[in-house]
Design a protein around this motif. Structure first.
Motif, PDB file in Angstrom:
ATOM      1  N   UNK A  30      12.175  15.171   3.133  1.00 13.04           N
ATOM      2  CA  UNK A  30      10.872  14.731   3.645  1.00 13.04           C
ATOM      3  C   UNK A  30      10.380  15.701   4.729  1.00 13.04           C
TER       4      UNK A  30
ATOM      5  N   UNK B 146       5.210   5.172   0.338  1.00 16.15           N
ATOM      6  CA  UNK B 146       4.768   5.654   1.651  1.00 16.15           C
ATOM      7  C   UNK B 146       5.630   5.061   2.766  1.00 16.15           C
ATOM      8  N   UNK B 147       6.045   3.802   2.578  1.00 15.30           N
ATOM      9  CA  UNK B 147       6.860   3.142   3.587  1.00 15.30           C
ATOM     10  C   UNK B 147       8.268   3.750   3.624  1.00 15.30           C
TER      11      UNK B 147
ATOM     12  N   UNK C  28       5.297  -0.370  11.165  1.00 19.15           N
ATOM     13  CA  UNK C  28       6.577  -1.075  11.248  1.00 19.15           C
ATOM     14  C   UNK C  28       6.386  -2.571  10.960  1.00 19.15           C
TER      15      UNK C  28
ATOM     16  N   UNK D 111       9.087   6.855   2.617  1.00 18.77           N
ATOM     17  CA  UNK D 111       8.962   8.203   3.192  1.00 18.77           C
ATOM     18  C   UNK D 111       8.706   8.097   4.703  1.00 18.77           C
TER      19      UNK D 111
ATOM     20  N   UNK E 128       2.532   9.470  -0.625  1.00 15.68           N
ATOM     21  CA  UNK E 128       3.005   9.827   0.722  1.00 15.68           C
ATOM     22  C   UNK E 128       2.608  11.223   1.174  1.00 15.68           C
TER      23      UNK E 128
ATOM     24  N   UNK F 181       5.453  10.045  12.018  1.00 16.34           N
ATOM     25  CA  UNK F 181       5.089   8.702  12.467  1.00 16.34           C
ATOM     26  C   UNK F 181       6.131   7.725  11.934  1.00 16.34           C
ATOM     27  N   UNK F 182       7.289   7.640  12.608  1.00 12.90           N
ATOM     28  CA  UNK F 182       8.472   6.967  12.065  1.00 12.90           C
ATOM     29  C   UNK F 182       8.270   5.465  11.915  1.00 12.90           C
ATOM     30  N   UNK F 183       8.696   4.941  10.751  1.00 15.63           N
ATOM     31  CA  UNK F 183       8.631   3.507  10.455  1.00 15.63           C
ATOM     32  C   UNK F 183      10.058   3.008  10.216  1.00 15.63           C
ATOM     33  N   UNK F 184      10.666   2.294  11.178  1.00 16.90           N
ATOM     34  CA  UNK F 184      12.077   1.887  11.047  1.00 16.90           C
ATOM     35  C   UNK F 184      12.334   0.761  10.043  1.00 16.90           C
ATOM     36  N   UNK F 185      11.304   0.280   9.330  1.00 20.35           N
ATOM     37  CA  UNK F 185      11.453  -0.926   8.509  1.00 20.35           C
ATOM     38  C   UNK F 185      12.649  -0.876   7.562  1.00 20.35           C
ATOM     39  N   UNK F 186      12.891   0.280   6.910  1.00 23.87           N
ATOM     40  CA  UNK F 186      13.960   0.361   5.907  1.00 23.87           C
ATOM     41  C   UNK F 186      15.321   0.016   6.519  1.00 23.87           C
TER      42      UNK F 186
ATOM     43  N   UNK G 147      15.818  -2.174   8.749  1.00 28.12           N
ATOM     44  CA  UNK G 147      15.868  -3.639   8.840  1.00 28.12           C
ATOM     45  C   UNK G 147      16.161  -4.255   7.473  1.00 28.12           C
TER      46      UNK G 147
ATOM     47  N   UNK H 172      10.035   5.989   6.672  1.00 30.59           N
ATOM     48  CA  UNK H 172      11.349   5.816   7.309  1.00 30.59           C
ATOM     49  C   UNK H 172      12.107   7.141   7.379  1.00 30.59           C
ATOM     50  N   UNK H 173      12.018   7.915   6.301  1.00 33.74           N
ATOM     51  CA  UNK H 173      12.775   9.164   6.232  1.00 33.74           C
ATOM     52  C   UNK H 173      12.152  10.251   7.106  1.00 33.74           C
ATOM     53  N   UNK H 174      10.890  10.032   7.508  1.00 31.31           N
ATOM     54  CA  UNK H 174      10.135  11.028   8.275  1.00 31.31           C
ATOM     55  C   UNK H 174      10.434  10.873   9.771  1.00 31.31           C
ATOM     56  N   UNK H 175      11.623  11.282  10.180  1.00 33.00           N
ATOM     57  CA  UNK H 175      12.089  11.034  11.552  1.00 33.00           C
ATOM     58  C   UNK H 175      11.223  11.735  12.597  1.00 33.00           C
TER      59      UNK H 175
END
Lengths: 147, 137
Positions: free
Chosen positions: A138, B26-27, A4, B29, A78, B37-42, B44, B31-34
């Protein structure tokens, strides 16, 4: 959530908003799929601003490493596919993205950053639809392929 | 002036996409990978962008004409038709598979990765096919 990046992503997003504001001050919506698709084929009198915008995209992105940007994404894969499988997947994905954004009249920039800013119901519907489908895609890929 | 503004807007947009991390499939995907290992950056990135446009667009569109051009060229459709939904579904499918949407894909041409050239070539092909099928030619 170790990947993040709240600050750089928020700042990057604000820059996208400023760029979209600037283009609207010239009368146009900063929708990348629309800017590209109406360039194929080029129409006289309507091509130069589109070419300059896309050239700007490339040069702007090229400037990022000069400011010390992290370039580790260059090998992003990915789903951890083999090189050949990744090429095949990207070609299928590219066909879908090109056709889908043309038929649906927009992508993450036009419907997302600009359309939501205009409070457009069409854009809100499009964003919710493509987000939902992408999340399911995904999930299926992670389940079937892994990575 | 219009063309120079377009160039500057593109420069900012390309830099913003790189800084935000959206040039990384990768970033996206992530975000979309709820359920992973979720990355909320998108969220933001989208939030930061809309935060600006929701204020600035309201002001700009109140003007009779744009500051740097003759007239506003805005989308005119208001109905939620089958094209909007089916196009968004196709796009969502491709976005989830590749982790790339049109802006980051075109911007990433800067980095000379042959996989990006393959994606952009296919994307142009997809536009041509869609135009042919919908009778735009």
């Amino acid at each position: 959530m170790e990947n993040f990046t709240p600050y750089s992503s928020l700042l990057g997003g604000i820059i996208l908003g400023v760029a979209s504001t600037l283009l609207l001050m010239a009368g146009r919506i900063a929708g990348i799929s629309g800017i590209l698709s109406y360039l194929i084929p080029p129409q006289s009198g309507d091509a130069l601003w589109r070419v300059l915008f896309i050239a700007g995209l490339i040069v702007g992105a090229a400037a990022y490493p000069l400011f010390g940007g992290d370039m580790s994404f260059l090998n992003a894969n990915p789903y951890q596919l083999s090189d050949n499988a990744h090429y095949v997947l990207l070609i299928i994905a590219g066909l879908l993205v090109g056709a889908g954004t043309y038929v649906g009249a927009g992508c993450t920039s036009g419907h997302g950053v600009c359309g939501l800013g205009r409070l457009s119901l069409r854009s809100l519907t499009a964003v919710m639809s493509f987000m939902a489908v992408a999340v399911v895609t995904v999930f299926v890929m992670r389940t079937v392929v892994g990575g | 002036m219009f063309n120079i503004i377009s160039l500057i807007s593109g420069l900012l947009f390309g830099f913003g996409l790189a800084l935000s991390g959206m040039v990384s499939p990768s970033k996206v995907v992530g975000f979309l990978d709820l359920t992973g290992n979720w990355d909320p950056s998108l969220a933001f990135v989208m939030g930061g962008g809309v935060l600006v446009t929701v204020i600035s667009f309201r002001y700009i569109l109140k003007q009779p004409s744009p500051f740097f051009g003759k007239e506003f060229k805005l989308p005119t459709k208001t109905d939620l038709d089958k094209y909007l939904i089916s196009g968004a579904v196709l796009f969502g499918l491709g976005w989830g598979l590749g982790g790339l949407c049109p802006g980051p894909a075109l911007s990433s041409l800067a980095y000379g990765n042959p996989k990006i050239f393959a994606f952009v070539g296919a994307m142009v092909g997809g536009i041509l096919i869609a135009k042919a099928l919908t009778g735009a030619f």
